[in-house]
Design a protein around this motif. Structure first.
Motif, PDB file in Angstrom:
ATOM      1  N   PHE A  51     -21.689 -73.893  60.444  1.00  0.00           N
ATOM      2  CA  PHE A  51     -22.977 -73.280  60.150  1.00  0.00           C
ATOM      3  C   PHE A  51     -23.185 -72.178  61.178  1.00  0.00           C
ATOM      4  O   PHE A  51     -23.351 -72.448  62.370  1.00  0.00           O
ATOM      5  N   LEU A  52     -23.124 -70.934  60.715  1.00  0.00           N
ATOM      6  CA  LEU A  52     -23.103 -69.776  61.604  1.00  0.00           C
ATOM      7  C   LEU A  52     -24.235 -68.814  61.283  1.00  0.00           C
ATOM      8  O   LEU A  52     -24.783 -68.826  60.175  1.00  0.00           O
ATOM      9  N   LYS A  53     -24.547 -67.968  62.241  1.00  0.00           N
ATOM     10  CA  LYS A  53     -25.543 -66.908  62.028  1.00  0.00           C
ATOM     11  C   LYS A  53     -25.102 -65.671  62.786  1.00  0.00           C
ATOM     12  O   LYS A  53     -24.269 -65.753  63.694  1.00  0.00           O
ATOM     13  N   ASP A  54     -25.652 -64.531  62.378  1.00  0.00           N
ATOM     14  CA  ASP A  54     -25.386 -63.317  63.138  1.00  0.00           C
ATOM     15  C   ASP A  54     -26.670 -62.857  63.811  1.00  0.00           C
ATOM     16  O   ASP A  54     -27.736 -63.474  63.643  1.00  0.00           O
ATOM     17  N   VAL A  72     -14.293 -68.134  66.025  1.00  0.00           N
ATOM     18  CA  VAL A  72     -15.633 -67.728  65.584  1.00  0.00           C
ATOM     19  C   VAL A  72     -15.966 -66.319  66.048  1.00  0.00           C
ATOM     20  O   VAL A  72     -16.621 -65.566  65.321  1.00  0.00           O
ATOM     21  N   ASN A  73     -15.472 -65.924  67.230  1.00  0.00           N
ATOM     22  CA  ASN A  73     -15.765 -64.582  67.745  1.00  0.00           C
ATOM     23  C   ASN A  73     -15.137 -63.473  66.913  1.00  0.00           C
ATOM     24  O   ASN A  73     -15.597 -62.338  66.951  1.00  0.00           O
ATOM     25  N   ARG A  74     -14.069 -63.796  66.170  1.00  0.00           N
ATOM     26  CA  ARG A  74     -13.389 -62.793  65.341  1.00  0.00           C
ATOM     27  C   ARG A  74     -13.518 -63.070  63.851  1.00  0.00           C
ATOM     28  O   ARG A  74     -12.969 -62.328  63.043  1.00  0.00           O
ATOM     29  N   LEU A  75     -14.213 -64.126  63.512  1.00  0.00           N
ATOM     30  CA  LEU A  75     -14.290 -64.540  62.113  1.00  0.00           C
ATOM     31  C   LEU A  75     -14.903 -63.476  61.212  1.00  0.00           C
ATOM     32  O   LEU A  75     -14.477 -63.304  60.069  1.00  0.00           O
ATOM     33  N   HIS A  76     -15.863 -62.718  61.704  1.00  0.00           N
ATOM     34  CA  HIS A  76     -16.496 -61.689  60.880  1.00  0.00           C
ATOM     35  C   HIS A  76     -15.463 -60.678  60.371  1.00  0.00           C
ATOM     36  O   HIS A  76     -15.591 -60.156  59.267  1.00  0.00           O
ATOM     37  N   ARG A  77     -14.410 -60.426  61.145  1.00  0.00           N
ATOM     38  CA  ARG A  77     -13.358 -59.497  60.693  1.00  0.00           C
ATOM     39  C   ARG A  77     -12.590 -60.069  59.512  1.00  0.00           C
ATOM     40  O   ARG A  77     -12.210 -59.353  58.595  1.00  0.00           O
ATOM     41  N   LEU A  88     -20.512 -63.437  64.595  1.00  0.00           N
ATOM     42  CA  LEU A  88     -21.097 -64.733  64.280  1.00  0.00           C
ATOM     43  C   LEU A  88     -21.129 -65.663  65.486  1.00  0.00           C
ATOM     44  O   LEU A  88     -20.258 -65.606  66.346  1.00  0.00           O
ATOM     45  N   SER A  89     -22.126 -66.535  65.497  1.00  0.00           N
ATOM     46  CA  SER A  89     -22.224 -67.612  66.483  1.00  0.00           C
ATOM     47  C   SER A  89     -22.766 -68.841  65.760  1.00  0.00           C
ATOM     48  O   SER A  89     -23.261 -68.740  64.630  1.00  0.00           O
ATOM     49  N   PHE A  90     -22.673 -69.981  66.395  1.00  0.00           N
ATOM     50  CA  PHE A  90     -23.147 -71.205  65.757  1.00  0.00           C
ATOM     51  C   PHE A  90     -24.663 -71.195  65.642  1.00  0.00           C
ATOM     52  O   PHE A  90     -25.364 -70.822  66.587  1.00  0.00           O
TER      53      PHE A  90
END
Length: 173
Positions: A51-54, A72-77, A88-90
């Motif tokens: 469950f993540l948010k920006d 998670v730090n690179r997941l948006h890519r 994104l972060s939790f």
């Protein structure tokens, strides 16, 4: 052990859709590590849910096999412009309860039944969705529900959620 009354609307909705599931109760599991002890109870892919948010408040639920390694730090890519989230972060426990109506350790795509405003962007792992059956908590971490992945997709469609199926095993683009 029985399921709490809070799960009844979920199972009623699945029944209305003609979706068959198998649910097994077990002691509470809050992490993938704790859940490993339950993996012999049900066949199929065992999953984890992020469950993540920006920074702008966009909420993303990423669902993948339990052993998928994600940065998670690179997941948006990896998710790309179709998802649109940046860095994104939790998500915090209060946001999780507000949006999905579940506590940490109980995150599941089945909780999208509680996201009436469709705030959550749903990302499903392609490998998980290629499997016949996958396993998720049914809103509580004291049970695991096996559901056909095609039925999971039908369930999410019935809720009006846009679903992104992404190859999370592929290197980020």
């Amino acid at each position: 052990m029985s399921l709490p009354d809070a799960c009844a609307p979920l199972f009623a909705h699945l029944e209305r859709l003609g979706i068959a599931t198998t649910t097994t109760t077990h002691p509470p599991v809050r992490t993938v590590g704790e859940a490993r002890a339950t993996y012999t109870l049900l066949p199929g892919v065992h999953c984890k849910n992020l469950f993540l948010k920006d920074a702008k408040g966009a909420v993303v639920l990423v669902v993948c096999p339990h052993d998928r390694v994600l940065d998670v730090n690179r997941l948006h890519r990896r998710l790309g412009p179709a998802v649109g989230a940046k860095r994104l972060s939790f998500g915090k426990a209060d946001l999780l309860m507000e949006v999905l109506g579940v506590e940490p350790g109980s995150v599941t795509p089945l909780a999208l039944i509680n996201d009436r405003d469709r705030r959550v962007t749903v990302v499903l792992d392609a490998e998980m969705m290629a499997a016949e059956v996958a396993n998720y908590h049914p809103l509580v971490n004291t049970a695991t529900t096996a559901i056909r992945t095609a039925d999971l997709r039908r369930f999410l469609d019935s809720l009006g959620h846009v679903v992104h199926v992404v190859d999370l095993a592929a290197p980020p683009g």
